[in-house]
Structure formats: C-alpha cells, structure tokens
Design a protein around this motif. Structure first.
Motif, PDB file in Angstrom:
ATOM      1  N   ALA A  24       0.829  -1.211   0.000  1.00  0.00           N
ATOM      2  CA  ALA A  24       0.000   0.000   0.000  1.00  0.00           C
ATOM      3  C   ALA A  24       0.857   1.251   0.000  1.00  0.00           C
ATOM      4  O   ALA A  24       0.410   2.315  -0.403  1.00  0.00           O
ATOM      5  CB  ALA A  24      -0.922  -0.012   1.207  1.00  0.00           C
ATOM      6  N   GLY A  25       2.099   1.120   0.454  1.00  0.00           N
ATOM      7  CA  GLY A  25       2.986   2.297   0.479  1.00  0.00           C
ATOM      8  C   GLY A  25       2.333   3.395   1.278  1.00  0.00           C
ATOM      9  O   GLY A  25       1.702   3.153   2.297  1.00  0.00           O
ATOM     10  N   ASP A  26       2.470   4.630   0.795  1.00  0.00           N
ATOM     11  CA  ASP A  26       1.918   5.735   1.567  1.00  0.00           C
ATOM     12  C   ASP A  26       0.554   6.149   1.073  1.00  0.00           C
ATOM     13  O   ASP A  26      -0.097   6.994   1.654  1.00  0.00           O
ATOM     14  CB  ASP A  26       2.853   6.952   1.506  1.00  0.00           C
ATOM     15  N   ASN A  27       0.116   5.551  -0.067  1.00  0.00           N
ATOM     16  CA  ASN A  27      -1.150   6.053  -0.617  1.00  0.00           C
ATOM     17  C   ASN A  27      -2.317   5.389   0.107  1.00  0.00           C
ATOM     18  O   ASN A  27      -3.073   4.631  -0.449  1.00  0.00           O
ATOM     19  CB  ASN A  27      -1.228   5.781  -2.119  1.00  0.00           C
ATOM     20  N   ILE A  42      -7.689  -0.635   6.679  1.00  0.00           N
ATOM     21  CA  ILE A  42      -8.208  -1.932   6.281  1.00  0.00           C
ATOM     22  C   ILE A  42      -8.046  -2.115   4.785  1.00  0.00           C
ATOM     23  O   ILE A  42      -7.859  -3.202   4.296  1.00  0.00           O
ATOM     24  CB  ILE A  42      -9.700  -2.034   6.679  1.00  0.00           C
ATOM     25  N   TYR A  43      -8.121  -1.016   4.042  1.00  0.00           N
ATOM     26  CA  TYR A  43      -8.064  -1.177   2.591  1.00  0.00           C
ATOM     27  C   TYR A  43      -7.238  -0.061   1.970  1.00  0.00           C
ATOM     28  O   TYR A  43      -7.082   1.009   2.546  1.00  0.00           O
ATOM     29  CB  TYR A  43      -9.479  -1.162   2.002  1.00  0.00           C
ATOM     30  N   ALA A  44      -6.682  -0.345   0.804  1.00  0.00           N
ATOM     31  CA  ALA A  44      -5.901   0.670   0.090  1.00  0.00           C
ATOM     32  C   ALA A  44      -5.894   0.302  -1.388  1.00  0.00           C
ATOM     33  O   ALA A  44      -6.103  -0.856  -1.739  1.00  0.00           O
ATOM     34  CB  ALA A  44      -4.472   0.702   0.619  1.00  0.00           C
ATOM     35  N   ASP A  45      -5.649   1.296  -2.230  1.00  0.00           N
ATOM     36  CA  ASP A  45      -5.526   1.034  -3.661  1.00  0.00           C
ATOM     37  C   ASP A  45      -4.081   0.748  -4.008  1.00  0.00           C
ATOM     38  O   ASP A  45      -3.183   1.455  -3.550  1.00  0.00           O
ATOM     39  CB  ASP A  45      -5.983   2.253  -4.470  1.00  0.00           C
TER      40      ASP A  45
END
Length: 441
Positions: A24-27, A42-45
């Motif tokens: 997910a890194g920082d985004n 919980i979620y990330a792009d």
C-alpha cells in the motif's frame, strides 16, 4: 470500471500487516478532513503494471490461544472468500508449515476462488528454499517466496496475482447496467428498502446467479430500464467482538461500494445521522462514487413545516465533506418517494458520466480567475494555463499550472464550486489533478 479486490489471509505474526504496508505504500485511503473515516487501515488502492486493485487486510484482533487462532483464521478466510476476487494466503518460512495453515488451505481450496500461496520471511533463497518447498504439501499451488520486510519477491507475487483478474474487455461488458449499492449500518432498513423495491408491481426482478453469499445482486427493471442492486444487508455475526463486526462491515461495504456506480447510504430518520453513517458515506466519497443519502423511516417522524429543513441541515453538517450528495426522505415501509429514488439514481448516473468540452471548461476557468485572483506565495503568482476533462465516473479534470506548489487546496475548491454552478454535477464527487505545464498528460 470496478476494481478487482485482493484479500490477505494468514496466521498472526506471519507478516500480514507488513505485506499490506509494503504494497500500500503511503497512498493510504484515509481522507484527512473526513470525520469518522476508519483510522485503522483496512483497505488501500494498489497499482501494479497497468492494473489497479483494492487490497484488503482481513486481519484484526490477534487471538492468544491456538484453537481461537484457527477459528479466527477461518473467519478471515471466509471474509476473503465472500468478498475477494483473488486471495493471498501468507505463511511463514521460519515457523514452517503449521496445522492451522493446512486447515485454512483446505477451506480456500474448496472455495474455488483463485488463491496465491505466499511464503514470507525468505530473505535468503540459498538458506530457505528447501523449507519453501515444504509448502507444496498444502496443495494450493506453487509457493511464492517473498520477504515483505525487505520488499523482495513482491513483483513476482503481484505478477501472479494480476493473472487472475478478469480480462479488461470482460469487465467492460458488464458495465452497461448501472450498479447501485445499498449501504448503511445495521437495522436502518436496507433489506426492507430492497424488498420494497422488489415488491413494487412495476419492477421486474431476477436474481443473478454466482454472486457471493452475502452481497446479493438483484436485477431490477423500472420504467423499462435495468438496474443491478447490490445488497450488503445479508449478514449478521452473532456474539462477536464489536471491533470485529465493524471491521467486517467496513470490508463488506468497501467491496460493495467498489463494484457500484451509485451508492445509496441509508440512514434512520428517528436516529438522525451518526458518526458511523459518516464513516460509511466516507468510504463511498473516498472511492469517487455517485452518492444518494436516503433518510428512511420518514413515515415515523412527527413533522411540521420545518422538519425537512432541520434534518437536511443536520445531515449537511455531519457529512460536510460531501456537500454534493443528494438527500431524499423515504419510507421503505410505505413506499413513500421510491419512484423519486430511481429519478435521483438516473440523475446521479448522468452526472457521473457527464463530459464537458475543453472550450467550455476554459471559458468558466477564465471567468473564475478574473473574479478571484489565483493565490501567490513570496511574490510568485499561480498561473493557470488550461483545464481539460480526462475521465468520467467520477468526472476527472486535469488543470495545467506554472507551479503545483502554489495551487492551494481552497482554490481548487473554489474552481470546483464554479464548475458545479455551471453544470450541477449533483450527487457525484469531482476529481482534480494538478499538473505543471511541460509534464506529460
């Protein structure tokens, strides 16, 4: 186009969060100024090559004893099976193959969902490769060695993950019928709203086979138009920790919202709008979806001539981060204003897919700039060269400027308001990308 969903499943301490954070890194999808949006990530792009997907960490509370660990893992696996397109099953080369890995692997294998078996903490191939081969015994395919902490092997793993995504052309075929997700906290009347819609004489209903157990897709025809309703109401977990139920409902809301074009956030008129409602609405806002706030149980409210205004004001105040959302007062019980709901859905879809010619946009832009000068900093003034629309769902605009640093958040909001004054765009968020001239489009 809806993004595929990838879920991470695994025992405590095998590195689920490390892997999630590495990918997910920082985004991270936490909106700074959105009240009540989940703080635990919980979620990330995630984007790999030309594919973007939603990554979900099914983890949560880490149990202490081994039999609880197995039941928790089974639950996490069930969440993944219910909601994900691809499952990453993560194990630990140093702890080796454990009994609960095998039991969960059985469950994943039987689900028929694509699973990628990942063996973590392999920071030296020479040292650990023999131990990696042991994981072939799980019978769910070839183990992929990675080190999440050192970010080794992640590319190979992602190559394998995206192989399982549906073909882009397949995805586009299903894009014609608008998808509407009905979301909201428990007991606000999501199911009764869907049932009422399905019970209307003018509606033709067909259940769509092959959807997951808990998000039930129903095709509805209203005034000769087709809609697909995604209902997330189907699941109640008994006797579970409150945090877990919340995490579970967030995951399910995210996956339903991800697949939808328009999200109907149902709130209970007698309770008014709550922090949890804001959290759920925040997910839809975050994902750039069309949004309608449906205030249900309106028949049960004592009213005078000011009631609607008072309620509207309160909702606008708490959901201040999405002033564009449409608000509608309904009763699932009596069917009050349900035809209006379909009208609103049509309007929002129209606005979500509205394209504006560059010429027209730039007329509005130059007018806006003339009315309110762009900001300056230490004698350098922001110059705005031009603006063009590059995408729909949500409508996305690129603004070319001389210096990105000078483009203040509040000036973007000012331009957004000007565009909304001209074209409405009711019910949909707008996305703005700021580029310096000379950067490639």
């Amino acid at each position: 186009m809806s993004k595929p969903v990838v879920a991470i499943v695994g025992r405590p301490n095998v590195g689920k969060s490390t892997l999630f954070n590495a990918l997910a890194g920082d985004n991270i999808s936490i909106v700074k100024d959105t009240p009540g949006v989940t703080r635990d990530r919980i979620y990330a792009d995630v984007t790999w090559l030309d594919r973007t997907f939603t990554l979900i960490d099914t983890g949560g509370i880490e149990p202490d004893s081994s039999d609880i660990i197995l039941s928790r893992m089974r639950e996490q696996a069930q969440i993944a099976i219910d909601t994900a397109d691809v499952i990453i099953f993560i194990t630990d080369v140093r702890q080796g193959l454990v009994d609960s890995d095998a039991k969960v692997a059985d469950m994943l294998r039987r689900s028929g969902k694509p699973v990628r078996l990942v063996v973590n903490k392999v920071d030296s191939h020479q040292k650990y490769m023999m131990d990696v081969y042991e994981f072939y015994n799980l019978g769910i395919g070839e183990p992929i060695p990675i080190s999440a902490a050192n970010r080794q092997g992640l590319g190979d793993m992602l190559d394998e993950v995206i192989k399982e995504f549906p073909d882009k052309s397949e995805e586009e075929d299903q894009d014609d019928i608008p998808k509407i997700a009905i979301v909201g906290k428990p007991n606000v009347g999501k199911s009764s709203l869907i049932n009422k819609l399905l019970g209307e004489e003018r509606v033709i209903v067909s259940n769509i086979a092959g959807t997951t157990r808990d998000a039930i897709d129903t095709k509805v025809t209203w005034n000769k138009k087709d809609y697909i309703f995604i209902d997330t109401a189907g699941l109640r977990r008994k006797g579970k920790v409150k945090e877990e139920i919340e995490r579970y409902s967030v995951i399910r809301t995210v996956t339903a919202v991800e697949r939808a074009d328009v999200v109907v956030v149902v709130i209970d008129a007698s309770e008014g709008v709550t922090e949890q409602d804001a959290k759920i609405a925040g997910i839809a806002h975050d994902r750039g979806k069309g949004i309608i706030v449906a205030v249900n149980k309106w028949d049960a409210i004592e009213k005078n001539d000011k009631t609607i205004y008072k309620h509207t004001e309160k909702i606008r105040q708490i959901l201040s981060f999405m002033p564009y959302a449409q608000i509608i007062f309904i009763s699932a019980k009596t069917g009050q204003r349900l035809p209006k709901l379909f009208e609103n859905i049509d309007t929002v879809i129209e606005n979500q897919t509205l394209r504006i010619q560059t010429g027209v946009l730039n007329e509005i832009l130059s007018e806006a700039v003339a009315l309110q000068q762009p900001p300056s900093d230490r004698g350098r003034r922001l110059k705005i060269f031009y603006m063009t629309q590059v995408a729909v769902k949500p409508p996305t605009f690129v603004i070319f400027v001389n210096d990105k640093e000078l483009m203040h958040f509040s000036y973007v909001r000012y331009l957004e308001n000007k565009i909304r004054d001209a074209f409405g765009f009711s019910g949909t968020s707008l996305k703005f990308i700021i580029r310096e001239r000379g950067e490639k489009e």
